[in-house]
Design a protein around this motif. Structure first.
Motif, short mmCIF file in Angstrom:
data_model
loop_
_atom_site.label_atom_id
_atom_site.label_comp_id
_atom_site.label_asym_id
_atom_site.label_seq_id
_atom_site.Cartn_x
_atom_site.Cartn_y
_atom_site.Cartn_z
N PRO A 16 0.73 -1.15 -0.21
CA PRO A 16 0.17 0.20 -0.04
C PRO A 16 0.94 1.17 0.11
O PRO A 16 1.98 1.28 0.50
N THR A 17 0.15 2.30 -0.69
CA THR A 17 0.71 3.76 -0.41
C THR A 17 0.68 4.20 1.06
O THR A 17 0.03 3.64 1.80
N ILE A 18 1.10 5.53 1.10
CA ILE A 18 0.97 6.09 2.23
C ILE A 18 -0.65 6.36 2.68
O ILE A 18 -0.70 6.19 3.82
N GLN A 19 -1.32 6.43 1.68
CA GLN A 19 -2.63 6.57 1.89
C GLN A 19 -3.47 5.34 1.85
O GLN A 19 -4.62 5.27 1.97
N GLY A 20 -2.88 4.13 1.89
CA GLY A 20 -3.20 2.89 2.11
C GLY A 20 -3.89 2.40 0.84
O GLY A 20 -4.85 1.38 0.78
N ALA A 21 -3.60 2.95 -0.39
CA ALA A 21 -4.07 2.47 -1.76
C ALA A 21 -3.26 1.23 -2.12
O ALA A 21 -2.00 1.22 -2.04
N LEU A 22 -4.02 0.42 -2.97
CA LEU A 22 -3.33 -0.69 -3.54
C LEU A 22 -3.55 -0.69 -4.96
O LEU A 22 -4.56 -0.70 -5.31
N TYR A 23 -2.40 -0.94 -5.73
CA TYR A 23 -2.40 -0.93 -7.07
C TYR A 23 -1.87 -2.16 -7.62
O TYR A 23 -0.79 -2.70 -7.08
N ASP A 27 2.82 4.95 -12.65
CA ASP A 27 3.70 5.03 -11.35
C ASP A 27 4.40 3.52 -11.13
O ASP A 27 5.20 3.41 -10.52
N GLY A 28 4.17 2.89 -12.02
CA GLY A 28 5.00 1.51 -12.39
C GLY A 28 4.76 0.60 -11.36
O GLY A 28 5.31 -0.43 -10.90
N PHE A 29 3.59 0.45 -10.97
CA PHE A 29 2.57 -0.62 -10.03
C PHE A 29 2.79 -2.15 -10.94
O PHE A 29 2.89 -2.98 -10.35
#
Length: 243
Positions: A172-179, A236-238
Motif C-alpha cells: 500500500p501507498t501512504i494513503q493505504g491504496a493498493l495498485y 507509477d510502475g505498479f
C-alpha cells in the motif's frame, strides 16, 4: 523486551530493508515513526517499544516478534505456509473495506466500481476477502489473501473447483491504496470464456465518504477521478503490460 529479542528484531528489519531495497526513511514514513527512533533502535542505542514493533510489522507485513506456539484448542495465529505464514497481528493493517476499480471487459472505456472487504477468518487462520456492491452480483468473488515474504506483494486468490481468479497488488501507498493487476476469465464469442487481464485498484473506504458504485461511464461525475486512479497502475510502475 530483552537484548536478544531486540537484536533479532533489528536484524529482521535490516534484512527486509535490504531485500526490498527500501530506505530507512521510507520505512519510517510507512510505519509512522521518526527516522531518529528507527535509527537508534536498529543500532541498539534505544530499546524497541512494543508500539514501534507493531507499527514496523504493519508497514512491512511480516512478523518481527516471536510467535508463541498455539495449542490444538487455540485458534490459528498464523496463516498456512502456502499463503505466506503471516501472523494475524502483522496483517491487521490490511483489514477493512476498499473501493475497487477495474475497466469494464464488456464496454470499452467504462469502469466497474464495487467494494472489497478484507478481514481475518479465525477458523481458516488467514485473511479472506469478499466483494459487495457489484452491478453483476452473481459474479461476486471471495477467497483468501496471500502475503508471501519473497515477493512483497499481496495476492487475492479465488479457487472454485480448480478455476482461479487472481489479483496481484503491490504494497500500500501512504494513503493505504493498493495498485496492481487482475487476471480472470471473460465471456468471449457465444458462451466461450477467455483469459483477460486489467489494471486493478483498491482504495481504502472511509465511513463518512459517499461513493459511486456500479458501471461508471465517461459522463459520470466520478469518472475522471476513477480513471486517474486506474492510470496510476502503469504510469507509477505498479504493473507493466508489454506491447
Amino acid at each position: 523486551m530483552n537484548d536478544a529479542d531486540a537484536q533479532m528484531i533489528a536484524r529482521r528489519v535490516r534484512e527486509e530493508l535490504a531485500r526490498r531495497r527500501l530506505s530507512r526513511q521510507a520505512l519510517a514514513d510507512m510505519a509512522r515513526v521518526s527516522i531518529s527512533t528507527l535509527e537508534k533502535a536498529l543500532s541498539g542505542r534505544r530499546a524497541f517499544t512494543l508500539a514501534t514493533v507493531i507499527r514496523l510489522e504493519q508497514a512491512l507485513g511480516v512478523p518481527l516478534q516471536k510467535i508463541p506456539a498455539a495449542s490444538p484448542a487455540d485458534p490459528l495465529v498464523a496463516s498456512p505456509d502456502n499463503l505466506g505464514a503471516y501472523s494475524q497481528n502483522a496483517v491487521r493493517w490490511l483489514e477493512g473495506r476498499y473501493l475497487t476499480l477495474r475497466p469494464s471487459f464488456g464496454t470499452p472505456g467504462d469502469i466497474f466500481a464495487y467494494v472489497t472487504i478484507i478481514q481475518w477468518d479465525a477458523e481458516q487462520g488467514c485473511l479472506v476477502f469478499s466483494e459487495a456492491e457489484r452491478l453483476d452480483s452473481s459474479f461476486s468473488q471471495s477467497g483468501k489473501v496471500s502475503l508471501p515474504h519473497l515477493s512483497g506483494h499481496i495476492y487475492l486468490v479465488t479457487n472454485v473447483e480448480g478455476q482461479y481468479r487472481l489479483a496481484v497488488l503491490g504494497r500500500p501507498t501512504i494513503q493505504g491504496a493498493l495498485y496492481g493487476i487482475l487476471t480472470t476469465l471473460m465471456v468471449g464469442h457465444g458462451s466461450q470464456l477467455i483469459p483477460a487481464a486489467a489494471p486493478f485498484v483498491m482504495l481504502r473506504l472511509k465511513a463518512e465518504t459517499e461513493i459511486a458504485f456500479g458501471r461508471i461511464e465517461a459522463n459520470h461525475p466520478d469518472y475522471v477521478r476513477y480513471r486517474a486512479e486506474l492510470d496510476l497502475v502503469t504510469s507509477d510502475g505498479f504493473a507493466h503490460f508489454p506491447k
